[in-house]
Design an enzyme around this catalytic site. Structure first.
Site, mmCIF file in Angstrom:
data_model
loop_
_atom_site.group_PDB
_atom_site.id
_atom_site.type_symbol
_atom_site.label_atom_id
_atom_site.label_comp_id
_atom_site.label_asym_id
_atom_site.label_seq_id
_atom_site.Cartn_x
_atom_site.Cartn_y
_atom_site.Cartn_z
ATOM 1 N N SER A 12 0.830 -1.204 0.000
ATOM 2 C CA SER A 12 0.000 0.000 0.000
ATOM 3 C C SER A 12 0.865 1.256 0.000
ATOM 4 C CB SER A 12 -0.902 0.028 1.234
ATOM 5 O OG SER A 12 -1.472 1.317 1.402
ATOM 6 N N ASP A 182 -5.022 10.164 5.423
ATOM 7 C CA ASP A 182 -5.488 11.550 5.588
ATOM 8 C C ASP A 182 -6.225 11.793 6.902
ATOM 9 O OD1 ASP A 182 -7.588 9.896 4.920
ATOM 10 O OD2 ASP A 182 -8.454 11.244 3.438
#
Length: 195
Positions: A12, A182
């Site tokens: 990832s 985020d």
């Protein structure tokens, strides 16, 4: 007990980005690798960034925004398609047994996404990357390849799914879950850490 649990798979790119920021929080981190495709199968998730071409295209641009914002190096290892992701994850478990998970995670992510491009294809390549970061221990190479450690990775993946993890990166502060690269404003607030 660590202040923050960090669940990840090296494949990832957002986990790579997130781990660069976790290190700036000044808290103890528990590095918790899991096998992402196995976990997604267990929880009924699908890698839509791979199966949906418009989303994949968007994420390529989005990653560059985050790289610029964080000011971190970013270049996928040129041998990425040939890297055994399970071996990387097992190496992290082996390093954790030695109390050296933090250095291992940094070195492996740096080689996989961080632009160093150090080879990770063979077990010897991986051990060289780990040794270069100061990670060492008796029989490290054979430990990484041990069937028992492969079983431990399966167990770690199942435990992550049972906790509610559905993708990478996933972070927990206590029982509070945060998914994605985020969420650091929320994580800082939960930890009581200034930005």
């Amino acid at each position: 007990m660590a202040a923050l649990d960090f669940y990840f798979d090296y494949r990832s790119p957002y986990a790579y980005l997130a781990q660069t920021q976790v290190r700036n929080l000044g808290v103890e981190v528990a590095w918790l690798p899991f096998e992402i495709l196995q976990l997604m199968d267990q929880v009924g998730n699908v890698p839509t960034s791979i199966t949906c071409k418009p989303k994949g295209k968007y994420l390529g641009m989005d990653l560059q925004r985050w790289v610029a914002m964080y000011g971190v190096p970013f270049q996928r290892n040129p041998q990425g398609a040939d890297i055994d992701a399970r071996r990387l994850l097992r190496a992290t478990l082996a390093a954790d047994e030695l109390g050296q998970a933090d250095a291992a995670v940094s070195a492996i992510f740096g080689s996989y996404w961080g632009g160093s491009g150090a080879p990770l294809v063979t077990p010897a390549d991986l051990v060289a990357v780990l040794n270069g970061a100061g990670v060492s221990g008796p029989n490290l190479l054979s430990r990484i390849e041990a069937p028992a450690l492969d079983a431990a990775l399966d167990a770690a993946t199942t435990a992550a799914a049972a906790r509610g993890v559905f993708g990478a990166p996933t972070m927990y502060v206590g029982d509070e879950m945060f998914f994605g690269n985020d969420r650091f404003d929320f994580i800082r607030a939960s930890l009581g850490v200034a930005a």
